[in-house]
Every structure is written in C-alpha cells, then in structure tokens.
Design a protein around this motif. Structure first.
Motif, short mmCIF file in Angstrom:
data_model
loop_
_atom_site.label_atom_id
_atom_site.label_comp_id
_atom_site.label_asym_id
_atom_site.label_seq_id
_atom_site.Cartn_x
_atom_site.Cartn_y
_atom_site.Cartn_z
N LYS A 196 -4.18 0.62 11.27
CA LYS A 196 -4.18 1.27 9.97
C LYS A 196 -4.69 2.70 10.10
CE LYS A 196 -5.42 0.17 5.22
NZ LYS A 196 -6.17 -0.78 4.39
N ALA A 197 -3.98 3.64 9.46
CA ALA A 197 -4.36 5.05 9.46
C ALA A 197 -4.50 5.51 8.01
CB ALA A 197 -3.32 5.88 10.19
N LEU A 198 -5.63 6.10 7.68
CA LEU A 198 -5.96 6.47 6.31
C LEU A 198 -5.74 7.97 6.08
CD1 LEU A 198 -9.29 4.45 6.20
CD2 LEU A 198 -7.05 3.74 5.32
N ARG A 199 -5.03 8.27 5.02
CA ARG A 199 -4.71 9.67 4.71
C ARG A 199 -5.98 10.46 4.35
NH1 ARG A 199 0.35 11.43 0.99
NH2 ARG A 199 -0.46 13.38 0.19
N GLN A 200 -6.10 11.65 4.98
CA GLN A 200 -7.27 12.50 4.78
C GLN A 200 -6.96 13.75 3.97
OE1 GLN A 200 -10.41 11.44 6.26
NE2 GLN A 200 -9.03 9.69 6.20
N GLY A 201 -5.73 14.20 3.96
CA GLY A 201 -5.37 15.42 3.25
C GLY A 201 -4.25 16.14 3.96
N LYS A 202 -3.91 17.33 3.46
CA LYS A 202 -2.86 18.14 4.07
C LYS A 202 -3.27 18.52 5.49
CE LYS A 202 0.67 20.00 1.90
NZ LYS A 202 2.03 19.59 2.19
N ILE B 230 0.86 -1.20 0.00
CA ILE B 230 0.00 0.00 0.00
C ILE B 230 0.89 1.24 0.00
CG2 ILE B 230 -1.72 1.33 1.29
CD1 ILE B 230 -2.81 -1.27 2.39
N ASN B 231 0.61 2.17 -0.88
CA ASN B 231 1.35 3.42 -0.97
C ASN B 231 1.07 4.25 0.28
OD1 ASN B 231 2.23 6.06 -1.61
ND2 ASN B 231 1.93 5.68 -3.78
N PRO B 232 2.13 4.79 0.92
CA PRO B 232 1.93 5.63 2.11
C PRO B 232 1.07 6.87 1.84
CG PRO B 232 4.22 4.97 1.94
CD PRO B 232 3.55 4.54 0.67
N GLU B 233 0.87 7.23 0.58
CA GLU B 233 -0.02 8.34 0.25
C GLU B 233 -1.48 7.95 0.48
OE1 GLU B 233 0.88 9.82 -3.65
OE2 GLU B 233 2.87 10.51 -3.02
N ALA B 234 -1.74 6.66 0.65
CA ALA B 234 -3.10 6.18 0.92
C ALA B 234 -3.29 5.82 2.39
CB ALA B 234 -3.43 4.97 0.05
N ALA B 235 -2.30 5.13 2.98
CA ALA B 235 -2.43 4.66 4.36
C ALA B 235 -1.06 4.32 4.93
CB ALA B 235 -3.33 3.44 4.43
N ILE B 236 -0.95 4.42 6.25
CA ILE B 236 0.24 3.99 6.98
C ILE B 236 -0.20 3.15 8.17
CG2 ILE B 236 1.63 5.98 6.27
CD1 ILE B 236 1.18 7.19 9.07
N ALA B 237 0.77 2.51 8.83
CA ALA B 237 0.49 1.73 10.03
C ALA B 237 1.10 2.45 11.23
CB ALA B 237 1.09 0.33 9.90
N VAL B 238 0.38 2.42 12.34
CA VAL B 238 0.85 3.03 13.59
C VAL B 238 0.98 1.93 14.63
CG1 VAL B 238 0.36 4.75 15.36
CG2 VAL B 238 -0.40 5.16 13.00
N GLU B 239 2.17 1.80 15.21
CA GLU B 239 2.42 0.75 16.20
C GLU B 239 1.71 1.08 17.50
OE1 GLU B 239 6.14 -1.92 17.77
OE2 GLU B 239 6.53 0.17 17.28
N GLU B 240 1.00 0.09 18.03
CA GLU B 240 0.32 0.27 19.32
C GLU B 240 1.10 -0.45 20.40
OE1 GLU B 240 -3.90 -0.60 18.72
OE2 GLU B 240 -4.08 1.51 18.16
N GLN B 241 0.79 -0.16 21.65
CA GLN B 241 1.53 -0.71 22.79
C GLN B 241 1.45 -2.23 22.87
OE1 GLN B 241 0.14 1.37 26.26
NE2 GLN B 241 1.54 3.06 25.94
N ASP B 242 0.39 -2.81 22.34
CA ASP B 242 0.24 -4.26 22.41
C ASP B 242 0.97 -4.99 21.29
OD1 ASP B 242 -1.38 -3.62 20.27
OD2 ASP B 242 -3.23 -4.35 21.17
N GLY B 243 1.77 -4.24 20.49
CA GLY B 243 2.52 -4.85 19.40
C GLY B 243 1.74 -4.99 18.11
N LYS B 244 0.51 -4.53 18.09
CA LYS B 244 -0.29 -4.56 16.87
C LYS B 244 -0.07 -3.25 16.11
CE LYS B 244 -3.94 -7.55 18.63
NZ LYS B 244 -5.38 -7.65 18.91
N TYR B 245 -0.49 -3.25 14.85
CA TYR B 245 -0.32 -2.09 14.00
C TYR B 245 -1.68 -1.64 13.49
CZ TYR B 245 4.48 -3.59 14.24
OH TYR B 245 5.72 -3.95 14.71
#
Length: 121
Positions: free
Chosen positions: A111-117, A94-109
């Motif tokens: 998904k965060a979806l890009r909304q704009g500037k 997945i292109n980071p211009e669409a979504a990235i992953a954010v690490e959580e404390q429990d070791g899971k990631y």
C-alpha cells in the motif's frame, strides 16, 4: 622534526578518510540521496510506501517508468524504491487519490499513501 612529519602524515590520513567517506557522486554529478522515505510517483502525485499490504486490488493504473536512487526531480512515474516496469493498481474500495497498490516481486501488493503533488515542497 620526526614528530612534525608524523603529525602531517596523520593529518593527511584523516583528511583522506573524510574525503573517501563523504557523499558519493554519480556520473550525472548528482549526489546519492538519503531519501526521507520510499515512494512512487503516479499521475503527478507522490505516494509514500507504507508497511501495510493490500489484499484486494482492482485495475492496473500505471507502472514505474523511471527508477533512481540519485537525488533530483524526475518526470513520469518515478520511484526511489521500485524498478522500471513495477506495476501500480487501484485498491478495491479505496479512491486512488488516497492510496494505490504497488506490486512487489513476491506477488504481494504494498500500500502506498498519497502525500501531495510531486515536486512541491
């Protein structure tokens, strides 16, 4: 006369309770925010935290450099949910211009979806 003093006392208590339950103000003079959604900012763009998780991450691309739950616009990689040092990753396929992953404390990631500037309305 007694009825009037009860009325004034009741009115004062109502006003006091309204004042105490109002918007809280921090040291900076800014009010605490009731954000529309949880988010992170990376590379000048805002990413809305989704309910979904990511299974395959790729490379570390950044981290939260500023956390605040106070209303305002902040520079750097800001978040209203994750503390400073929380890492961001690209998602495999997945292109980071669409979504990235954010690490959580429990070791899971998460998904965060890009909304704009970030900072634009």
């Amino acid at each position: 006369m007694k009825l009037r003093s009860h009325f004034v006392l009741s009115l004062m208590l109502i006003l006091l309770s309204l004042f105490l339950t109002g918007c809280s103000i921090g040291k900076s003079g800014k009010s605490s925010a009731d954000w529309a959604f949880s988010f992170v900012v990376w590379d000048g763009y805002i990413y809305k935290i989704s309910d979904g998780y990511v299974v395959e991450i790729s490379n570390e691309i950044g981290q939260v450099t500023k956390y605040s739950d106070m209303e305002g616009t902040y520079s750097e990689n800001f978040s209203n949910k994750y503390v400073e040092g929380t890492k961001y990753y690209s998602i495999k396929g997945i292109n980071p211009e669409a979504a990235i992953a954010v690490e959580e404390q429990d070791g899971k990631y998460r998904k965060a979806l890009r909304q704009g500037k970030y900072g634009e309305k």
